[in-house]
Design a protein around this motif. Structure first.
Motif, PDB file in Angstrom:
ATOM      1  N   ILE A  42       0.870  -1.177   0.000  1.00 25.28           N
ATOM      2  CA  ILE A  42       0.000   0.000   0.000  1.00 25.28           C
ATOM      3  C   ILE A  42       0.905   1.224   0.000  1.00 25.28           C
ATOM      4  N   VAL A  43       0.700   2.089  -0.929  1.00 22.47           N
ATOM      5  CA  VAL A  43       1.488   3.318  -0.926  1.00 22.47           C
ATOM      6  C   VAL A  43       0.549   4.496  -0.696  1.00 22.47           C
ATOM      7  N   GLY A  44       1.145   5.614  -0.381  1.00 19.80           N
ATOM      8  CA  GLY A  44       0.339   6.805  -0.149  1.00 19.80           C
ATOM      9  C   GLY A  44       0.520   7.792  -1.285  1.00 19.80           C
ATOM     10  N   LEU A  45      -0.586   8.249  -1.849  1.00 17.17           N
ATOM     11  CA  LEU A  45      -0.497   9.359  -2.801  1.00 17.17           C
ATOM     12  C   LEU A  45      -0.664  10.644  -2.003  1.00 17.17           C
ATOM     13  N   ARG A  69      -6.859   9.324   4.179  1.00 19.19           N
ATOM     14  CA  ARG A  69      -6.347   9.443   5.541  1.00 19.19           C
ATOM     15  C   ARG A  69      -5.960  10.892   5.776  1.00 19.19           C
ATOM     16  N   PRO A  70      -5.827  11.290   7.025  1.00 13.95           N
ATOM     17  CA  PRO A  70      -5.434  12.681   7.273  1.00 13.95           C
ATOM     18  C   PRO A  70      -4.043  12.968   6.696  1.00 13.95           C
ATOM     19  N   ALA A  71      -3.864  14.200   6.248  1.00 14.30           N
ATOM     20  CA  ALA A  71      -2.561  14.605   5.698  1.00 14.30           C
ATOM     21  C   ALA A  71      -1.644  14.966   6.860  1.00 14.30           C
ATOM     22  N   ALA A  72      -1.238  13.968   7.599  1.00 11.91           N
ATOM     23  CA  ALA A  72      -0.433  14.257   8.799  1.00 11.91           C
ATOM     24  C   ALA A  72       0.355  13.026   9.203  1.00 11.91           C
ATOM     25  N   GLY A  73       1.390  13.259  10.010  1.00 11.56           N
ATOM     26  CA  GLY A  73       2.129  12.151  10.616  1.00 11.56           C
ATOM     27  C   GLY A  73       3.124  11.488   9.680  1.00 11.56           C
ATOM     28  N   PHE A  74       3.531  12.180   8.610  1.00 13.41           N
ATOM     29  CA  PHE A  74       4.456  11.555   7.658  1.00 13.41           C
ATOM     30  C   PHE A  74       5.911  11.734   8.058  1.00 13.41           C
ATOM     31  N   LYS A  80       1.608  14.018  14.630  1.00 14.53           N
ATOM     32  CA  LYS A  80       1.058  15.360  14.864  1.00 14.53           C
ATOM     33  C   LYS A  80      -0.122  15.555  13.938  1.00 14.53           C
ATOM     34  N   PRO A  81      -1.106  16.347  14.359  1.00 11.79           N
ATOM     35  CA  PRO A  81      -2.211  16.634  13.433  1.00 11.79           C
ATOM     36  C   PRO A  81      -1.732  17.478  12.263  1.00 11.79           C
ATOM     37  N   ALA A  82      -2.524  17.511  11.186  1.00 11.22           N
ATOM     38  CA  ALA A  82      -2.163  18.321  10.012  1.00 11.22           C
ATOM     39  C   ALA A  82      -2.152  19.790  10.399  1.00 11.22           C
ATOM     40  N   PRO A  83      -1.268  20.592   9.777  1.00 11.40           N
ATOM     41  CA  PRO A  83      -1.296  22.029  10.051  1.00 11.40           C
ATOM     42  C   PRO A  83      -2.639  22.625   9.613  1.00 11.40           C
ATOM     43  N   THR A  84      -2.956  23.761  10.168  1.00  8.50           N
ATOM     44  CA  THR A  84      -4.268  24.355   9.864  1.00  8.50           C
ATOM     45  C   THR A  84      -4.278  24.973   8.464  1.00  8.50           C
ATOM     46  N   GLY A  85      -5.466  25.046   7.868  1.00 12.43           N
ATOM     47  CA  GLY A  85      -5.698  25.770   6.620  1.00 12.43           C
ATOM     48  C   GLY A  85      -4.828  25.337   5.457  1.00 12.43           C
ATOM     49  N   LEU A  86      -4.688  24.039   5.223  1.00 15.32           N
ATOM     50  CA  LEU A  86      -3.887  23.578   4.077  1.00 15.32           C
ATOM     51  C   LEU A  86      -4.503  24.101   2.787  1.00 15.32           C
ATOM     52  N   SER A  88      -5.211  23.457  -0.240  1.00 15.07           N
ATOM     53  CA  SER A  88      -5.475  22.524  -1.335  1.00 15.07           C
ATOM     54  C   SER A  88      -6.871  21.946  -1.170  1.00 15.07           C
ATOM     55  N   ALA A  89      -7.529  21.715  -2.311  1.00 18.91           N
ATOM     56  CA  ALA A  89      -8.835  21.051  -2.273  1.00 18.91           C
ATOM     57  C   ALA A  89      -8.668  19.546  -2.063  1.00 18.91           C
ATOM     58  N   TYR A  90      -7.421  19.085  -2.051  1.00 20.08           N
ATOM     59  CA  TYR A  90      -7.155  17.642  -1.960  1.00 20.08           C
ATOM     60  C   TYR A  90      -6.198  17.383  -0.799  1.00 20.08           C
ATOM     61  N   ALA A  91      -6.530  17.951   0.352  1.00 19.62           N
ATOM     62  CA  ALA A  91      -5.602  17.936   1.490  1.00 19.62           C
ATOM     63  C   ALA A  91      -5.748  16.671   2.322  1.00 19.62           C
ATOM     64  N   TYR A  92      -5.420  15.529   1.709  1.00 24.96           N
ATOM     65  CA  TYR A  92      -5.430  14.255   2.438  1.00 24.96           C
ATOM     66  C   TYR A  92      -4.397  13.329   1.813  1.00 24.96           C
ATOM     67  N   LEU A  93      -4.195  12.199   2.439  1.00 23.44           N
ATOM     68  CA  LEU A  93      -3.347  11.149   1.869  1.00 23.44           C
ATOM     69  C   LEU A  93      -4.289  10.074   1.349  1.00 23.44           C
ATOM     70  N   LEU A  94      -4.000   9.533   0.172  1.00 25.96           N
ATOM     71  CA  LEU A  94      -4.793   8.407  -0.319  1.00 25.96           C
ATOM     72  C   LEU A  94      -3.951   7.144  -0.222  1.00 25.96           C
ATOM     73  N   GLY A  95      -4.346   6.252   0.691  1.00 28.82           N
ATOM     74  CA  GLY A  95      -3.674   4.955   0.816  1.00 28.82           C
ATOM     75  C   GLY A  95      -4.259   4.020  -0.232  1.00 28.82           C
TER      76      GLY A  95
END
Ligand SMILES: Cc1cc2nc3c(=O)[nH]c(=O)nc-3n(C[C@H](O)[C@H](O)[C@H](O)COP(=O)(O)OP(=O)(O)OC[C@H]3O[C@@H](n4cnc5c(N)ncnc54)[C@H](O)[C@@H]3O)c2cc1C
Length: 479
Positions: A42-45, A69-74, A80-86, A88-95
């Motif tokens: 499984i990779v993350g986009l 998945r949340p865009a965080a913890g990479f 850590k949680p994702a920073p505020t106000g990213l 991008s309309a696509y502010a997540y990770l896709l596993g």
């Protein structure tokens, strides 16, 4: 005679084939394996790749097969949680399983007209002023105007070119596979939780009914060509966790190292390199596939322009100028992350310090933008901060910006309603929309979504259209 032959139908090669075909370039992809890979890692986009997929109309299909998945913890797996106000309309990770990405990209390239020949490996090449003669494993010879090596870390094309691949050899190796276990899930979970406190390169995670994804450090760095056996996994699990969990019935088994290397050059005459053929690094942060796909989108329109005959003199060389530093930066961040995963007391202290610093939103954001590719700024000249950066998806009077980029052309987004793309209309679209959610009057976007010009002056715009899209041809057309 093909326009472009691509060696390797991994994610980079397939994406590049599709990008070239958007511009009617005749592409042949040669893939040495007869069947797609069965190693279902499984990779993350990351955000920038998701944006690119949205720009090419591929995201909906990918979303059907992945998990957001949340865009965080990479970064070094610091939680850590994702920073505020990213932005991008696509502010997540896709596993998503890598084979699914490869299948969708290959199908996309074929749908656009690319030919893919499996079971044919590139074994030799010779270039002259007009093209490249490519030799295949069955002795066949093919002619092409350009050849791109997307043939992975052990790239034959790179070796045939004699391009250096300096860096650090692997210091550690990790076994990875999918198999069944012989003990109850609660027992697996409890043991894994304890071991992971000290061993970050270790896990057993459910990966389907009765099947676990198993990752465990190998004893040493070995011959990567030798596939690990089930007995290798059992031994290493016993050594690290004190039990082999009764593993049996493997679906697939593999190993990967943490070598870090960057090709000295991305282009020698009519032959280019992209993806893992040009750069390798440990998988920490999940960046390799993303980097390769982004290489492909940067290179595709430039190589197409060269083939179609409208490329300005130096356009193709901007591929290396822009992408080599990006890869160097990724290599550096994986070096840093690898240190932060060490169990040495000094490294652990730095990790604790960085963990504290990431409570500052700016620090957290900086690291996230690095890993996800949205922080990239190409050097396209002096100007506002947005110049050279990717433009986020923007709401328009009718729909959204990325929906206008499926054909891989340049785009003038014009809030003044006074500008024109004139004789570049065969390569660049023009959208006049005063309601566009932007705080600049006009933006010229390259086909890869990066900003090439900002302003409201037609003469200045024309100069930049020439710089990126060559000589004008005919008169303009509005969307
Ligand atoms: C455990 C692990 C986890 C990872 N997780 C992530 C992640 O979460 N996110 C991420 O972005 N990346 C991740 N990666 C990295 C990612 O898998 C690679 O960076 C990616 O596969 C590179 O794509 P590529 O197309 O450049 O090369 P490859 O995927 O290696 O494809 C190269 C292709 O070329 C073919 N080939 C080789 N030689 C020849 C030849 N002579 N002629 C013709 N064809 C040839 C091969 O058969 C292959 O199909 C991970 C890697 C590992 C090991």
């Amino acid at each position: 005679m093909f326009d472009v032959i691509i060696a390797g139908c991994g994610p980079t090669g397939a994406m590049l084939a599709a990008e070239l075909h958007l511009h009617d370039v005749r592409v042949l992809v040669l893939e040495k394996e007869t069947e797609p890979t069965s190693a279902v890692r499984i990779v993350g986009l990351h955000i920038r790749s998701l944006e690119l997929m949205a720009m090419r109309g591929l995201l909906t299909r990918l979303l059907e097969h992945g998990r957001k998945r949340p865009a965080a913890g990479f970064f070094a797996a610091i939680n850590k949680p994702a920073p505020t106000g990213l932005d991008s309309a696509y502010a997540y990770l896709l596993g998503i399983p890598q084979p699914v990405i490869e299948r969708l990209l290959e199908q996309h390239a074929i749908d656009l007209g690319a030919q893919v020949r499996r079971g044919q490996a590139v074994t030799g090449l010779a270039q002259d002023d007009e093209g490249v003669t490519v030799e295949l494993s069955d002795g066949q010879q093919l002619r092409t105007r350009y050849l791109v090596g997307c043939d992975g870390a052990r790239s034959t094309v790179r070796k045939l070119l004699g391009v250096g691949f300096p860096g650090e050899p692997a210091r550690t190796e990790t076994l990875m596979g999918e198999m069944e276990v012989g003990v109850p899930p609660e027992e697996v979970a409890a043991t894994v939780a304890t071991i992971r406190e000290t061993h970050k390169r270790f896990w057993l995670r459910p990966a389907g009914v009765g099947v676990y994804s198993v990752v465990v450090p190998a004893a040493d760095v070995s011959d990567r060509a030798r596939r690990p056996t089930l007995e290798d996994f059992r031994q290493r699990l016993r050594a690290v966790a004190g039990t082999d969990f009764g593993v049996h019935s493997p679906r697939w088994m593999s190993r990967f190292g943490d070598a870090t290397r960057l090709a000295e050059r991305y282009r020698v005459g009519r032959v280019l390199l992209a993806g893992d053929a040009a750069h390798i690094h440990p998988p920490i942060g999940g960046q390799g596939l993303n980097l390769g796909v982004q290489d492909a989108v940067n290179l595709g329109w430039k190589l197409a322009a060269q083939v179609r005959g409208w490329a300005p003199e130096t356009l193709l060389d901007t591929y290396q100028a822009e992408r080599h530093p990006v890869a160097a930066d990724v290599l550096d961040n994986t070096r840093a992350q690898t240190e932060l995963l060490s169990s040495e007391p000094g490294a652990q202290a730095v990790r604790r310090l960085l963990t504290e610093l990431m409570d500052f939103d700016e620090v957290n954001r900086h690291l996230l933008e690095k890993i996800t590719g949205v922080g990239i700024r190409y050097d396209v000249g002096e100007g506002p901060d947005l110049l050279g950066r990717r433009l986020r998806d923007v709401d328009l009077r009718h729909g959204n910006l990325y929906a206008l980029l499926h054909r891989g052309r340049g785009l003038l987004l014009d809030r003044t309603e006074r500008l024109s793309v004139g004789g570049w209309s065969d390569r660049v679209d023009h959208l006049a929309d005063p309601t566009a959610d932007l705080d600049v009057p006009g933006v010229l976007m390259r086909p890869d979504g990066h900003v090439a010009w900002i302003g409201d002056d037609q003469q200045d715009l024309d100069d930049h259209l020439s710089r990126w899209f060559g000589e004008p041809a005919d008169q303009g057309r509005r969307l």
